[in-house]
Design a protein around this motif. Structure first.
Motif, short mmCIF file in Angstrom:
data_model
loop_
_atom_site.label_atom_id
_atom_site.label_comp_id
_atom_site.label_asym_id
_atom_site.label_seq_id
_atom_site.Cartn_x
_atom_site.Cartn_y
_atom_site.Cartn_z
N ILE A 137 0.98 -1.03 -0.01
CA ILE A 137 -0.04 -0.04 -0.02
C ILE A 137 0.77 1.07 -0.02
CG2 ILE A 137 -1.85 1.38 1.38
CD1 ILE A 137 -2.85 -1.34 -0.02
N ASN A 138 1.86 1.10 0.58
CA ASN A 138 2.93 2.33 0.57
C ASN A 138 3.81 2.48 -0.34
OD1 ASN A 138 3.84 4.33 2.21
ND2 ASN A 138 5.45 3.39 3.16
N ARG A 139 3.72 1.42 -1.52
CA ARG A 139 4.44 1.48 -2.89
C ARG A 139 5.91 1.28 -2.31
NH1 ARG A 139 1.34 6.83 -3.77
NH2 ARG A 139 1.53 6.66 -1.51
N THR A 140 6.35 0.58 -1.44
CA THR A 140 7.71 0.19 -1.22
C THR A 140 8.05 -1.04 -1.21
OG1 THR A 140 7.16 0.73 1.26
CG2 THR A 140 8.05 2.57 0.28
N GLY A 141 6.91 -1.92 -1.62
CA GLY A 141 7.29 -3.34 -1.80
C GLY A 141 7.88 -3.78 -3.00
N PHE A 142 8.04 -4.95 -3.05
CA PHE A 142 8.40 -5.52 -4.31
C PHE A 142 7.57 -6.81 -4.73
CE2 PHE A 142 12.22 -3.95 -2.01
CZ PHE A 142 12.83 -3.01 -3.06
N ARG A 143 7.63 -6.76 -6.10
CA ARG A 143 6.61 -7.85 -6.67
C ARG A 143 7.57 -9.03 -7.30
NH1 ARG A 143 2.19 -4.92 -10.10
NH2 ARG A 143 4.20 -4.32 -11.30
N ILE A 144 6.99 -9.99 -7.65
CA ILE A 144 7.68 -11.06 -8.32
C ILE A 144 8.29 -10.51 -9.62
CG2 ILE A 144 7.48 -13.39 -9.40
CD1 ILE A 144 5.73 -14.35 -7.11
N CYS A 145 7.49 -9.98 -10.23
CA CYS A 145 8.03 -9.33 -11.83
C CYS A 145 9.13 -8.42 -11.72
CB CYS A 145 7.01 -8.91 -12.64
SG CYS A 145 6.18 -7.57 -11.68
N ASP A 146 9.32 -7.77 -10.45
CA ASP A 146 10.54 -6.88 -10.35
C ASP A 146 11.76 -7.59 -10.19
OD1 ASP A 146 8.51 -4.66 -9.96
OD2 ASP A 146 8.58 -5.13 -7.76
N LEU A 147 11.83 -8.76 -9.78
CA LEU A 147 13.21 -9.60 -9.61
C LEU A 147 13.55 -10.19 -10.96
CD1 LEU A 147 12.02 -12.22 -6.64
CD2 LEU A 147 13.74 -10.12 -6.72
N LEU A 148 12.50 -9.82 -12.03
CA LEU A 148 12.91 -10.50 -13.44
C LEU A 148 13.23 -9.56 -14.40
CD1 LEU A 148 10.27 -13.12 -13.41
CD2 LEU A 148 12.68 -13.60 -13.00
N ALA A 149 12.60 -8.25 -14.21
CA ALA A 149 12.98 -7.01 -15.03
C ALA A 149 14.25 -6.33 -15.03
CB ALA A 149 11.73 -6.06 -14.75
N ASP A 150 14.38 -5.30 -14.82
CA ASP A 150 15.69 -4.62 -14.86
C ASP A 150 16.28 -4.92 -13.37
OD1 ASP A 150 17.96 -2.88 -14.61
OD2 ASP A 150 16.67 -1.27 -15.43
N PHE A 154 16.67 -2.91 -9.69
CA PHE A 154 16.05 -3.46 -8.73
C PHE A 154 16.97 -3.65 -7.53
CE2 PHE A 154 15.52 -7.43 -6.11
CZ PHE A 154 14.31 -7.21 -5.78
N LYS A 155 18.31 -3.94 -8.05
CA LYS A 155 19.42 -4.20 -6.87
C LYS A 155 19.49 -2.99 -6.02
CE LYS A 155 22.52 -7.62 -8.88
NZ LYS A 155 23.96 -7.50 -9.56
N GLU A 156 19.36 -1.74 -6.79
CA GLU A 156 19.52 -0.52 -6.02
C GLU A 156 18.40 -0.21 -4.96
OE1 GLU A 156 21.80 2.10 -5.54
OE2 GLU A 156 22.95 0.54 -6.01
N GLN A 157 17.10 -0.58 -5.69
CA GLN A 157 15.85 -0.21 -4.75
C GLN A 157 15.95 -1.12 -3.51
OE1 GLN A 157 12.74 1.48 -6.09
NE2 GLN A 157 14.24 2.62 -7.19
N PHE A 158 16.39 -2.59 -4.04
CA PHE A 158 16.23 -3.39 -2.89
C PHE A 158 17.35 -3.03 -1.73
CE2 PHE A 158 17.22 -7.60 -0.94
CZ PHE A 158 16.20 -7.93 -0.69
N LYS A 159 18.55 -2.69 -2.08
CA LYS A 159 19.44 -2.23 -0.93
C LYS A 159 19.03 -1.19 -0.22
CE LYS A 159 24.31 -1.08 -0.85
NZ LYS A 159 24.25 0.19 -0.86
N ARG A 160 18.37 -0.20 -0.83
CA ARG A 160 17.95 0.97 0.06
C ARG A 160 16.63 0.46 1.00
NH1 ARG A 160 16.03 5.14 -3.84
NH2 ARG A 160 17.91 4.48 -4.88
N GLN A 161 16.03 -0.38 0.42
CA GLN A 161 14.51 -0.79 1.42
C GLN A 161 15.31 -1.80 2.41
OE1 GLN A 161 11.44 -0.57 2.57
NE2 GLN A 161 11.60 0.37 0.57
N VAL A 162 16.24 -2.55 2.26
CA VAL A 162 16.83 -3.22 3.57
C VAL A 162 17.26 -2.15 4.31
CG1 VAL A 162 18.53 -5.26 4.04
CG2 VAL A 162 17.04 -5.29 2.05
N GLU A 163 18.09 -1.47 3.89
CA GLU A 163 18.78 -0.39 4.69
C GLU A 163 17.64 0.03 5.78
OE1 GLU A 163 22.48 0.61 2.11
OE2 GLU A 163 20.81 2.33 2.18
N ASN A 164 16.40 0.66 5.16
CA ASN A 164 15.26 1.25 5.87
C ASN A 164 14.87 0.33 6.86
OD1 ASN A 164 15.36 3.45 4.25
ND2 ASN A 164 13.67 3.06 3.10
N LYS A 165 14.57 -1.19 6.42
CA LYS A 165 14.20 -2.09 7.35
C LYS A 165 15.20 -2.14 8.52
CE LYS A 165 10.50 -2.81 4.93
NZ LYS A 165 9.33 -1.72 5.17
#
Ligand code: IMP
Length: 426
Positions: A137-150, A154-165
């Protein structure tokens, strides 16, 4: 053409897995549309028990297309383990499809769920459901298709999200965080294992409906656990009512023909929150023991009480129920009398509509109708007319109080212990 939504009419654990399994024999396609691995369905075939959390119960039927829709939050490791467990028992999983649009449950969601439940005391299943839906809902999640696209993006976004968590876990709660590289490697491995199952499932369901196939939408949890219509905040974080099937799969409401409400012959609830018909006496203990009322997912003891028709009328309205499936009628076999709550007494006045607030519900006293019990073993009865008159009177009272006819009655955990009074799939 038949598209049927199956929903829990109470607080979950109504025996939906058994009814789904029974109907899946006739369905061409079974679809999960909300929730995640918080659901726990036990199905029994040839005296063997199967526990499923994410994979639709229809998987036991080799000809049924089984779909995990976009509305489900997916813990890929859990799906992989379920696939392996089924394959080990000789069950073919080739007919499973998972939505590319489904949001991921990531290990940090589970950890945050466990830590936050200590203070919110909702009594969650600690499967990361709330935090995963919150990210969606907060638009900060990841969907399965995100792992297969760019992947670089994705890596950049993911790293930032893990740092937040990690900040939340370490700074706010004094817990240890996660290594972004390790988490990423895990997710990438998991998505490769699941790749053959991934699809645009909305299109698959649309086509199945267009081609006149029988499609069953398998709701998880129940009406009173729905994020909008349930006993908030003691609810789950998804749309567990029939409306959730449309958004959780990507089909229009005009595609749905029938809505089957699964009603346990008494009431149970897991976790915290008000429960007007809860029993703290020997009848409550009998229901728990005879009904094996222990959570499939968490092993927690379920709270037990009499059937509540105020809840059932509410469920009939919110879901637009067209049929009822009454489960576990045999659990009441030994009781000399059975009770149904027909209204609540609140501050001296009778109320018939389910209240919107937990603080009102907490003060509601049940008004009971008492009926004669049947004191007879129902577990081998296969035809409605063969039920004792008292059991039929109980069922017919439920129909009268809800205004909805029953189509199925379960008198035991096995497929053959099901009495059919109306066909669900024409
Ligand atoms: P969550 O879904 O894990 O966030 O838990 C929220 C509430 O829903 C808790 O009270 C859980 O016990 C309840 N819950 C979640 N899934 C189920 C289910 O499948 N059956 C019964 N209760 C459930």
């Amino acid at each position: 053409m038949a598209a049927v939504v199956l929903v829990g009419a109470q607080w979950g654990d109504e025996g939906k897995g058994k009814i789904t399994d029974f109907l899946a024999e006739k369905a061409d396609c079974v679809v999960r549309y909300q929730g995640g691995s918080n659901a726990g369905h036990t199905v029994e075939v040839k005296n063997e028990k199967f526990m499923l959390h994410l994979i639709p119960s229809g998987i036991l039927n080799p000809d049924t297309l089984c779909i995990i829709g976009n509305g489900v939050v997916v813990d890929m490791q859990e799906v992989i383990e379920e696939i392996k467990g089924l394959q080990k028992r000789g069950i073919d999983t080739a007919n499973l499809r998972i939505s590319l649009r489904a949001p991921l449950v990531i290990p940090y969601h589970k950890k945050i769920d466990a830590v936050e439940d200590r203070s919110s005391r909702i009594g969650t299943t600690q499967r990361g459901i709330g935090p995963a839906y919150a990210d969606k809902i907060n638009r900060t999640g990841f969907r399965i298709c995100d792992l297969l696209a760019d992947r670089n993006f994705f890596k950049e976004q993911f790293k930032r999200q893990v740092e937040n968590k990690n900040w939340i876990l370490e700074e706010l709660y004094g817990e240890t965080g996660f290594n972004p590289q390790e988490l990423l490697a895990q997710l990438m491995n998991q998505v490769e294992v699941l790749r053959p199952y991934l699809a645009d499932t909305s299109y698959l369901v649309y086509r199945a409906i267009q081609e006149g196939h029988k499609v069953l939408f398998e709701g998880a949890q129940g009406t009173l656990l729905d994020i909008d219509h349930g006993t908030y905040p003691y609810v789950t974080s998804s749309s567990a009512t029939a409306g959730g099937a449309c958004t959780g799969v990507g089909i229009g409401p005009t595609s749905i023909n029938r809505v089957l409400g699964v009603v346990k012959a008494y009431t149970t609830r897991v976790g915290e929150g008000p429960f007007p018909t809860e029993l703290h006496d020997n009848v409550g203990i009998l229901l728990r023991e005879r009904g094996a009322e222990f959570g499939t997912t968490t092993g927690r003891t379920r709270r037990c009480g009499w059937l509540d028709a105020v809840i059932l009328r509410y469920a009939a309205r919110i879901n637009g129920l067209t049929d009822l499936a009454i489960t576990k009628l045999d659990v009441l076999d030994s009781l000399p009398t059975v009770k149904i709550c027909v209204a609540y007494r609140y501050k001296g006045t009778l109320i018939y509509e389910f209240p919107e607030s937990g603080s009102i519900l907490k003060q509601c006293e049940p008004e009971y109708l008492e009926l004669a019990g049947w004191q007879q073993d129902l577990s081998k009865i296969t035809a409605y007319e063969k039920l004792p008159a008292q059991a039929r009177a109980y069922v017919e009272k439920i129909e009268e109080l809800t205004g909805i006819k029953q189509a199925l009655i379960a008198v035991g955990p096995q497929r053959k212990q099901t009495i059919i009074t109306r066909t669900v799939f024409d």
